[in-house]
Design a protein around this motif. Structure first.
Motif, short mmCIF file in Angstrom:
data_model
loop_
_atom_site.label_atom_id
_atom_site.label_comp_id
_atom_site.label_asym_id
_atom_site.label_seq_id
_atom_site.Cartn_x
_atom_site.Cartn_y
_atom_site.Cartn_z
N ALA A 137 8.10 10.14 8.32
CA ALA A 137 8.86 8.95 7.90
C ALA A 137 8.49 8.57 6.46
CB ALA A 137 8.57 7.79 8.84
N THR A 138 9.18 7.59 5.93
CA THR A 138 8.82 7.09 4.61
C THR A 138 7.40 6.53 4.67
OG1 THR A 138 9.61 4.84 5.02
CG2 THR A 138 11.22 6.42 4.12
N LYS A 139 6.75 6.47 3.53
CA LYS A 139 5.37 5.97 3.50
C LYS A 139 5.27 4.57 4.11
CE LYS A 139 4.67 6.31 -0.92
NZ LYS A 139 3.99 6.28 -2.22
N ARG A 140 6.20 3.72 3.76
CA ARG A 140 6.17 2.35 4.25
C ARG A 140 6.34 2.29 5.77
NH1 ARG A 140 9.79 -2.67 1.96
NH2 ARG A 140 9.00 -4.22 3.39
N ASP A 141 7.34 3.01 6.29
CA ASP A 141 7.58 3.01 7.73
C ASP A 141 6.40 3.64 8.47
OD1 ASP A 141 10.01 1.81 7.32
OD2 ASP A 141 11.19 3.63 7.60
N ARG A 142 5.87 4.70 7.91
CA ARG A 142 4.73 5.39 8.52
C ARG A 142 3.52 4.47 8.64
NH1 ARG A 142 1.80 10.33 5.32
NH2 ARG A 142 0.34 10.93 6.95
N LEU A 143 3.21 3.77 7.56
CA LEU A 143 2.05 2.89 7.55
C LEU A 143 2.30 1.65 8.42
CD1 LEU A 143 -0.77 2.76 6.47
CD2 LEU A 143 0.10 1.70 4.39
N LEU A 165 0.81 -1.22 0.00
CA LEU A 165 0.00 0.00 0.00
C LEU A 165 0.84 1.27 0.00
CD1 LEU A 165 -2.82 -1.10 2.45
CD2 LEU A 165 -2.98 -0.83 -0.04
N ALA A 166 2.09 1.18 0.46
CA ALA A 166 2.95 2.36 0.50
C ALA A 166 4.13 2.24 -0.47
CB ALA A 166 3.46 2.57 1.93
N ASP A 167 4.02 1.36 -1.44
CA ASP A 167 5.09 1.18 -2.42
C ASP A 167 5.44 2.53 -3.07
OD1 ASP A 167 6.59 -0.93 -4.22
OD2 ASP A 167 5.71 0.54 -5.59
N THR A 168 6.72 2.75 -3.30
CA THR A 168 7.19 4.01 -3.85
C THR A 168 6.53 4.34 -5.18
OG1 THR A 168 9.32 3.68 -2.77
CG2 THR A 168 9.25 5.28 -4.57
N ASN A 169 6.41 3.37 -6.07
CA ASN A 169 5.89 3.63 -7.41
C ASN A 169 4.39 3.41 -7.55
OD1 ASN A 169 8.51 4.18 -8.45
ND2 ASN A 169 8.90 1.99 -8.45
N THR A 170 3.86 2.40 -6.90
CA THR A 170 2.46 2.02 -7.14
C THR A 170 1.58 2.14 -5.91
OG1 THR A 170 2.95 -0.30 -6.70
CG2 THR A 170 3.10 0.44 -9.00
N GLY A 171 2.13 2.64 -4.82
CA GLY A 171 1.37 2.72 -3.58
C GLY A 171 0.58 4.01 -3.44
N LEU A 172 -0.09 4.11 -2.32
CA LEU A 172 -0.84 5.31 -2.00
C LEU A 172 0.11 6.49 -1.84
CD1 LEU A 172 -3.05 3.73 0.81
CD2 LEU A 172 -3.81 4.31 -1.50
#
Length: 166
Positions: free
Chosen positions: A33-39, A5-12
């Protein structure tokens, strides 16, 4: 789930993540934080607090609402396949309505991939020419094999016609 869901290219997008977290009253403890770490952090905090995955599943369902993908159905298919590859290990999947439902339980990586992979992913894996995919994209997303192959064949003949006119 957060990785998909927080992928750099295809995520939210960051804004989408923040809006969903706020709508679901989930703590956004590290918004910078980065999207991935945040989520991931938001999911971990909620799971530790509630000991119930319901809110995380609700987040996934809201993120996968088909209306959000009306202009880009390929993105819905891509995210759904990637999420399903992970969810199949707990006997769940995301259906075409974007809802989390019971599904096949995978024991191996191969089983998970088979359960989650769409026809489009398989065609990409086989390095199908992009022109063919362009012609049969809608049928592939609908999992309509007959019409997808019919459109692919028509695309080859159309391309040959155009190339011979040049």
């Amino acid at each position: 789930m957060a990785a998909v869901l927080a992928d750099t290219n295809t995520g939210l997008k960051n804004r989408e993540i923040g809006d969903l977290l706020a709508r679901l009253h989930m703590v956004d403890s590290i918004p910078s934080a980065t999207k991935r770490d945040r989520l991931t952090e938001a999911f971990v905090v909620w799971q530790n607090k509630d000991h119930n995955p319901a809110r995380i599943i609700t987040f996934i369902v809201r993120a996968m609402e088909p209306v959000n993908y009306r202009d880009c159905p390929e993105l819905f298919s891509l995210r759904r396949d990637r999420l399903n590859e992970r969810l199949t290990f707990v006997g769940l999947h995301i259906n075409e309505k974007g809802q989390v439902a019971k599904g096949a339980l995978a024991q191996t990586l191969d089983e998970a991939t088979r359960a989650a992979t769409s026809i489009r992913d398989e065609l990409n894996r086989r390095k199908t020419h992009p022109e063919v995919l362009r012609y049969c994209s809608l049928e592939v997303l609908k999992l309509d094999n007959f019409h997808a192959f019919l459109e692919a064949v028509k695309s080859v003949f159309d391309r040959l016609r155009k190339m011979s006119d040049e």
